[in-house]
Design an enzyme around this catalytic site. Structure first.
Site, PDB file in Angstrom:
ATOM      1  N   SER A 259      -3.838   2.754  -8.730  1.00 50.84           N
ATOM      2  CA  SER A 259      -4.522   4.043  -8.838  1.00 50.84           C
ATOM      3  C   SER A 259      -5.340   4.062 -10.109  1.00 50.84           C
ATOM      4  O   SER A 259      -5.011   3.372 -11.087  1.00 50.84           O
ATOM      5  CB  SER A 259      -3.498   5.184  -8.870  1.00 50.84           C
ATOM      6  OG  SER A 259      -4.107   6.413  -9.209  1.00 50.84           O
TER       7      SER A 259
ATOM      8  N   ILE B  44      -8.848   9.947  -3.119  1.00 51.16           N
ATOM      9  CA  ILE B  44      -9.250   9.560  -1.769  1.00 51.16           C
ATOM     10  C   ILE B  44      -8.718  10.605  -0.793  1.00 51.16           C
ATOM     11  O   ILE B  44      -7.509  10.851  -0.749  1.00 51.16           O
ATOM     12  CB  ILE B  44      -8.683   8.171  -1.391  1.00 51.16           C
ATOM     13  CG1 ILE B  44      -9.098   7.112  -2.425  1.00 51.16           C
ATOM     14  CG2 ILE B  44      -9.114   7.781   0.016  1.00 51.16           C
ATOM     15  CD1 ILE B  44     -10.586   6.851  -2.515  1.00 51.16           C
TER      16      ILE B  44
ATOM     17  N   LYS C 256       2.304   3.574 -10.964  1.00 54.09           N
ATOM     18  CA  LYS C 256       1.094   2.806 -10.697  1.00 54.09           C
ATOM     19  C   LYS C 256       0.742   1.881 -11.862  1.00 54.09           C
ATOM     20  O   LYS C 256       0.202   0.781 -11.646  1.00 54.09           O
ATOM     21  CB  LYS C 256      -0.062   3.761 -10.386  1.00 54.09           C
ATOM     22  CG  LYS C 256       0.132   4.552  -9.098  1.00 54.09           C
ATOM     23  CD  LYS C 256       0.238   3.630  -7.880  1.00 54.09           C
ATOM     24  CE  LYS C 256       0.253   4.382  -6.577  1.00 54.09           C
ATOM     25  NZ  LYS C 256       0.229   3.507  -5.390  1.00 54.09           N
TER      26      LYS C 256
ATOM     27  N   ASN D  18       0.800  -1.219   0.000  1.00 56.50           N
ATOM     28  CA  ASN D  18       0.000   0.000   0.000  1.00 56.50           C
ATOM     29  C   ASN D  18       0.834   1.270   0.000  1.00 56.50           C
ATOM     30  O   ASN D  18       0.347   2.323  -0.404  1.00 56.50           O
ATOM     31  CB  ASN D  18      -0.921  -0.022   1.230  1.00 56.50           C
ATOM     32  CG  ASN D  18      -1.552   1.306   1.499  1.00 56.50           C
ATOM     33  OD1 ASN D  18      -2.483   1.712   0.803  1.00 56.50           O
ATOM     34  ND2 ASN D  18      -1.063   2.032   2.502  1.00 56.50           N
TER      35      ASN D  18
ATOM     36  N   TYR E 117       4.036   9.540 -11.023  1.00 62.61           N
ATOM     37  CA  TYR E 117       3.142   8.755 -10.174  1.00 62.61           C
ATOM     38  C   TYR E 117       2.312   7.793 -11.025  1.00 62.61           C
ATOM     39  O   TYR E 117       2.184   6.605 -10.703  1.00 62.61           O
ATOM     40  CB  TYR E 117       2.236   9.706  -9.395  1.00 62.61           C
ATOM     41  CG  TYR E 117       1.234   9.030  -8.491  1.00 62.61           C
ATOM     42  CD1 TYR E 117       1.602   8.609  -7.222  1.00 62.61           C
ATOM     43  CD2 TYR E 117      -0.077   8.829  -8.907  1.00 62.61           C
ATOM     44  CE1 TYR E 117       0.678   8.000  -6.382  1.00 62.61           C
ATOM     45  CE2 TYR E 117      -1.008   8.223  -8.076  1.00 62.61           C
ATOM     46  CZ  TYR E 117      -0.624   7.810  -6.812  1.00 62.61           C
ATOM     47  OH  TYR E 117      -1.539   7.198  -5.989  1.00 62.61           O
TER      48      TYR E 117
END
Length: 266
Positions: free
Chosen positions: A143, A188, A160, A92, A156
């Site tokens: 993601s 989120i 992912k 995570n 990023y």
């Protein structure tokens, strides 16, 4: 319905806050024993304390997961405390900043990939011999940007997307004893967003707006059907389902928890 998670041993990386914290508490409610790994010792103690308040079992290990030695040492510490056994690995940990391609130099690329991708590879490498022997589950946090990249943050998004490729490859390689799935959260609201230097602050700089206004602007640009950011608990619910016996025929899948942000039908 019975989840079958009572007594299972779960290792969660990036467990001190946000989605990791919510996931730890959700597993503990199902009776699982949670091993929590993070660089934030204070946050780890708080989560472990919450678990124990509800008669759950939690152990912690502080480690810098952006380094090979950190992952190896942290995983080894947790596995030793778990008597050399793990049933479920939840990868995570992650970080990101909103910046354009021109603003991401080689060091920034390396930093993003080391934490967001290589930590997953290294944690899986430590857990695989045990999971191969006894069976188990790996869940990787990706993601929505892995499947539907936006102009920013490019590094990023790439990290992912690599997680999804890793998930699919491992699911085929390690079946039928190990199930491997990914969750793909959309926006989120968590410390990932609201911490100093997080997505909200850097998005504000990118859009030249106050952080909260910049987040609202970005959500309008993405035309998010549910018109709000999600909560860590909403992602944790899906992670726990994928780890449970209720998802026993689910592997090599990518579960969007994204408010409808991904438009593709595949």
């Amino acid at each position: 319905m019975e989840s079958g998670l009572s007594g299972k041993k779960v290792i969660i990386t990036g467990a001190a806050n946000g989605i990791g914290r919510a996931t730890a508490l959700a597993f503990a409610k199902e009776g699982a024993i949670v091993g929590l790994l993070d660089i934030d010792a204070k946050g780890l103690d708080e989560v472990a304390g919450r678990v124990r308040q509800h008669d759950g079992a939690a152990i912690t290990a502080e480690a810098d997961l952006s380094t090979a030695n950190g992952v190896d040492g942290g995983m080894s510490e947790l596995l030793e405390a778990l008597d050399g056994h793990v049933d479920i690995l939840v990868n995570n940990v992650g970080a990101g900043a909103v910046r354009s391609f021109d603003d991401v130099d080689d060091d920034a690329w390396q930093s993003t990939l080391s934490l967001n991708f290589m930590s997953y590879v290294r944690a899986i490498r430590k857990a695989l011999p045990i999971l191969r022997e006894n069976g188990g589950v790996i869940i990787n946090n990706a993601s929505d940007l892995a499947r539907q990249p936006e102009p920013v943050p490019v590094d990023y998004s790439v990290s992912k997307a690599a997680i999804l490729a890793l998930t699919k490859a491992l699911a085929r390689a390690e079946a039928p004893k190990i199930r491997v799935n990914a969750v793909a959260p959309g926006p989120i609201w968590s410390p990932f967003w609201d911490k100093p230097g997080g997505f909200a602050e850097t998005m504000g700089k990118y859009h030249k707006m106050e952080p909260h206004a910049a987040v609202e602007h970005e959500m309008k640009l993405r035309q998010l059907p549910l018109q709000r950011l999600g909560t860590p608990e909403e992602v944790a619910n899906v992670v726990v389902f994928l780890a449970s016996d209720l998802a026993s025929y689910v592997t090599s899948s990518v579960w969007g928890v994204d408010g409808g942000s991904v438009r593709s039908i595949v």
